[in-house]
Motif scaffolding. Structure first.
Motif, PDB file in Angstrom:
ATOM      1  N   GLU A 159       0.827  -1.201   0.000  1.00  0.00           N
ATOM      2  CA  GLU A 159       0.000   0.000   0.000  1.00  0.00           C
ATOM      3  C   GLU A 159       0.863   1.253   0.000  1.00  0.00           C
ATOM      4  OE1 GLU A 159      -2.836  -0.041   3.162  1.00  0.00           O
ATOM      5  OE2 GLU A 159      -3.694  -1.979   2.587  1.00  0.00           O
ATOM      6  N   MET A 160       0.314   2.295  -0.570  1.00  0.00           N
ATOM      7  CA  MET A 160       0.953   3.610  -0.564  1.00  0.00           C
ATOM      8  C   MET A 160      -0.111   4.646  -0.239  1.00  0.00           C
ATOM      9  SD  MET A 160       3.719   5.414  -0.965  1.00  0.00           S
ATOM     10  CE  MET A 160       4.881   4.347  -1.792  1.00  0.00           C
ATOM     11  N   LYS A 161       0.111   5.392   0.813  1.00  0.00           N
ATOM     12  CA  LYS A 161      -0.819   6.427   1.274  1.00  0.00           C
ATOM     13  C   LYS A 161      -2.221   5.863   1.502  1.00  0.00           C
ATOM     14  CE  LYS A 161       0.441   9.186  -2.131  1.00  0.00           C
ATOM     15  NZ  LYS A 161       0.646  10.360  -3.011  1.00  0.00           N
ATOM     16  N   HIS A 195      -0.949  -0.067  -3.845  1.00  0.00           N
ATOM     17  CA  HIS A 195       0.095   0.539  -4.667  1.00  0.00           C
ATOM     18  C   HIS A 195      -0.120   0.119  -6.111  1.00  0.00           C
ATOM     19  CE1 HIS A 195       3.807   2.368  -5.752  1.00  0.00           C
ATOM     20  NE2 HIS A 195       4.494   1.244  -5.894  1.00  0.00           N
ATOM     21  N   ASP A 196      -0.688   1.023  -6.928  1.00  0.00           N
ATOM     22  CA  ASP A 196      -1.131   0.626  -8.262  1.00  0.00           C
ATOM     23  C   ASP A 196       0.002   0.445  -9.267  1.00  0.00           C
ATOM     24  OD1 ASP A 196      -0.446   3.247  -8.626  1.00  0.00           O
ATOM     25  OD2 ASP A 196      -2.395   3.916  -9.373  1.00  0.00           O
ATOM     26  N   VAL A 250       4.236   6.523   4.754  1.00  0.00           N
ATOM     27  CA  VAL A 250       3.072   6.396   3.873  1.00  0.00           C
ATOM     28  C   VAL A 250       3.053   5.076   3.121  1.00  0.00           C
ATOM     29  CG1 VAL A 250       2.880   8.890   3.577  1.00  0.00           C
ATOM     30  CG2 VAL A 250       4.290   7.572   1.974  1.00  0.00           C
ATOM     31  N   SER A 251       4.110   4.270   3.278  1.00  0.00           N
ATOM     32  CA  SER A 251       4.212   3.005   2.544  1.00  0.00           C
ATOM     33  C   SER A 251       4.154   1.834   3.504  1.00  0.00           C
ATOM     34  CB  SER A 251       5.529   2.954   1.762  1.00  0.00           C
ATOM     35  OG  SER A 251       5.712   1.701   1.144  1.00  0.00           O
ATOM     36  N   LYS A 252       3.415   0.792   3.109  1.00  0.00           N
ATOM     37  CA  LYS A 252       3.328  -0.424   3.913  1.00  0.00           C
ATOM     38  C   LYS A 252       3.648  -1.635   3.057  1.00  0.00           C
ATOM     39  CE  LYS A 252      -0.033   1.239   7.312  1.00  0.00           C
ATOM     40  NZ  LYS A 252      -1.339   0.984   7.976  1.00  0.00           N
ATOM     41  N   GLY A 253       4.496  -2.533   3.617  1.00  0.00           N
ATOM     42  CA  GLY A 253       4.813  -3.779   2.931  1.00  0.00           C
ATOM     43  C   GLY A 253       6.054  -3.735   2.073  1.00  0.00           C
ATOM     44  N   ARG A 254       6.835  -2.651   2.155  1.00  0.00           N
ATOM     45  CA  ARG A 254       8.046  -2.545   1.336  1.00  0.00           C
ATOM     46  C   ARG A 254       9.263  -2.465   2.255  1.00  0.00           C
ATOM     47  NH1 ARG A 254       7.298   1.490  -3.656  1.00  0.00           N
ATOM     48  NH2 ARG A 254       8.811   0.038  -4.535  1.00  0.00           N
ATOM     49  N   PHE A 256      10.601   7.192   1.318  1.00  0.00           N
ATOM     50  CA  PHE A 256      11.696   7.627   2.185  1.00  0.00           C
ATOM     51  C   PHE A 256      11.387   8.949   2.892  1.00  0.00           C
ATOM     52  CE2 PHE A 256      13.813   4.606  -0.573  1.00  0.00           C
ATOM     53  CZ  PHE A 256      14.628   3.929   0.318  1.00  0.00           C
ATOM     54  N   TRP A 257      10.654   9.828   2.231  1.00  0.00           N
ATOM     55  CA  TRP A 257      10.288  11.090   2.868  1.00  0.00           C
ATOM     56  C   TRP A 257       9.150  10.903   3.875  1.00  0.00           C
ATOM     57  CZ3 TRP A 257      13.959  12.228  -0.470  1.00  0.00           C
ATOM     58  CH2 TRP A 257      14.593  13.460  -0.400  1.00  0.00           C
ATOM     59  N   GLY A 258       8.370   9.800   3.722  1.00  0.00           N
ATOM     60  CA  GLY A 258       7.291   9.535   4.656  1.00  0.00           C
ATOM     61  C   GLY A 258       6.145  10.520   4.568  1.00  0.00           C
ATOM     62  N   ARG A 259       5.978  11.154   3.413  1.00  0.00           N
ATOM     63  CA  ARG A 259       4.916  12.145   3.253  1.00  0.00           C
ATOM     64  C   ARG A 259       4.479  12.220   1.788  1.00  0.00           C
ATOM     65  NH1 ARG A 259       5.672  16.976   5.478  1.00  0.00           N
ATOM     66  NH2 ARG A 259       7.459  16.550   6.859  1.00  0.00           N
ATOM     67  N   ASP A 260       3.326  12.816   1.557  1.00  0.00           N
ATOM     68  CA  ASP A 260       2.776  13.004   0.218  1.00  0.00           C
ATOM     69  C   ASP A 260       3.615  14.042  -0.531  1.00  0.00           C
ATOM     70  OD1 ASP A 260       1.306  13.456  -2.046  1.00  0.00           O
ATOM     71  OD2 ASP A 260      -0.573  13.958  -1.020  1.00  0.00           O
TER      72      ASP A 260
END
Length: 452
Positions: free
Chosen positions: A71-73, A77-78, A341-345, A316-320
């Motif tokens: 997932e992303m945000k 994660h498309d 903001v990223s999960k599973g990576r 890496f920035w942890g933000r949009d």
């Protein structure tokens, strides 16, 4: 002509190259936009790549595993492949359309149980006539754990403790049919082993007893692959693995890793040739060196799209960062070092602030845009050149002990391996460093490994 084969010369043993093919899954390697890019889940795609690898006399065909969509945000994660078929099921089907190619599956030791994994792998080894391999991996995140009854996750040290005992228990199950004396049954006139399959394992991770219902695999035990690069992962591989799926793709790094891991084998009573080190690599071929380099640059830009570059930086920035231009400078805001903001990576673990600091310095020094930085930071093709120069590069890595062979990851599915098999493999065979044909039926035969 093979080295040492000149008239009158004393034959010199030539180190043989091992090759495997990786079917790309969740990654930024596949160029989805290419007209030649096909389905990631259609069985025909698996068949094409596997048969190409077998035509090239490769040791094995390798499937990765993904237990949860990343997932992303807060959204799927498309840019990932949409769907991950279960690896052992796919390989069982491929066993019916291949004859010699090894079949390697990644199976997680954190969210599975030894009995069922040992049974499935034994079944694949029987179906394929002794061609099964298991890439033993662990899971580090609670996000993946949410898909499972036990949930949660294990601390890093506990992950390897569980993996070691998991593998040891699976071996006990495979070996449970190999002992005991044959006893005659007067009524039927046949012989049997009354204790076949009987097992009892009592340990901190697993406490199981019963009878294993799959006869001993044709290889004795499936080939074991491991991919950890930490000190603990290297030690685990030295003690337990037959193959290391390494990420070291340069000569210097490869030689250092090779020397380090091979030096650990003696303490476990193992010889250096009992563990094959096979880095994951990519390649690009061209009619000339210049043509290959140009194609490689085009492929890298296709692999790192503007959308993909921003998504990678966001991890890496942890933000949009959607308001930033991927062809402009790096964000002027500092990273958010919270949950992210990223999960599973897995690549977004560790010290993200240090990564951002290094990237800022690199971008400033070389005047890189966001997209150019991500292209630089995520690597480039390992082997680039004409078929002849790529064959020479592959041979140099193996001959100088930077690797025992390679797991090739094509940038197109399913046809990405075709050109290497057609144009590079014959040159390796001409050099005498790669087999002209299979010499045995099992994966252990291909790898030169003794039966346990």
């Amino acid at each position: 002509m093979p080295r040492g084969s000149e008239k009158g010369a004393v034959p010199v043993p030539v180190k043989q190259i091992h090759l495997a093919a990786h079917f790309p899954g969740v990654n930024n390697t596949t160029v989805w936009s290419d007209p030649g890019s096909g389905s990631q889940i259609d069985f025909g795609s698996f068949v094409h790549l596997a048969r190409t690898a077998e035509r090239g006399k490769f040791d094995f065909f390798f499937l990765a595993e993904g237990l949860r969509l990343r997932e992303m945000k807060g959204r799927i994660h498309d840019l990932d492949v949409a769907g991950r078929p279960e690896s052992l099921t796919v390989l069982s089907a491929l066993s019916g359309v291949t004859a010699r190619l090894g079949l390697a599956a990644t199976v997680n030791s954190t969210f599975n149980e030894p009995y069922e994994v040992a049974r499935r792998l034994a079944t694949l080894d029987h179906l394929s006539g002794g061609r099964a391999a298991w890439n033993v991996v662990t899971s580090w995140d609670a996000f993946t754990g949410e898909n499972f009854r036990r949930g949660g996750y294990l601390a890093e040290a506990d992950r390897y403790n569980r993996a070691r005992e998991f593998l040891g228990t699976a071996r006990e199950l495979w070996d449970s049919w190999s002992g005991g004396d044959l006893v005659a049954d007067p009524a039927s006139g046949t012989f049997a082993r009354p204790d076949a399959g009987a097992f009892a394992h009592r340990g901190p991770q697993f406490d199981i007893a019963g009878r294993f219902n799959a006869p001993r695999p044709p290889q004795g035990r499936p080939v074991i692959i491991q991919a950890g690069d930490s000190a603990e992962g290297r030690e685990f591989a030295a003690a337990e693995a037959d193959v290391i799926f390494s990420r070291h793709g340069t000569l210097e790094d490869g030689r250092a890793f090779y020397k380090d891991v091979k030096s650990r084998l003696a303490k476990y009573g193992r010889r250096p040739d009992e563990l094959k080190i096979m880095p994951s690599v990519t390649y690009v071929l061209g009619d000339t060196e210049e043509d290959a380099a140009e194609r490689a640059a085009d492929i890298r830009r296709a692999q790192v799209t503007p959308q993909g570059a921003l998504a990678y930086l966001e991890g890496f920035w942890g933000r949009d960062l959607s308001g930033y231009d991927p062809d402009g400078p790096l964000p002027d805001v500092e990273p958010d070092l919270g949950e992210g903001v990223s999960k599973g990576r897995a690549q977004f673990r560790g010290d993200r602030s240090e990564t951002v600091r290094r990237w800022r310095a690199l971008a400033a020094e070389r005047g890189l845009t966001i997209r150019e930085l991500v292209i630089e930071a995520t690597g480039r093709q390992t082997f680039v050149g004409t078929p002849r120069s790529v064959a020479d590069q592959i041979d140099e890595f193996v001959r100088t002990d930077a690797a025992d062979g390679f797991v090739l990851v094509p940038h197109l599915t399913p046809t990405g391996l075709d050109d290497l098999v057609e144009h590079v493999v014959p040159l390796l065979q001409e050099k005498g460093v790669f087999r002209a044909d299979y010499t045995g039926p099992t994966l252990r035969d291909h790898l030169g490994l003794e039966a346990p």
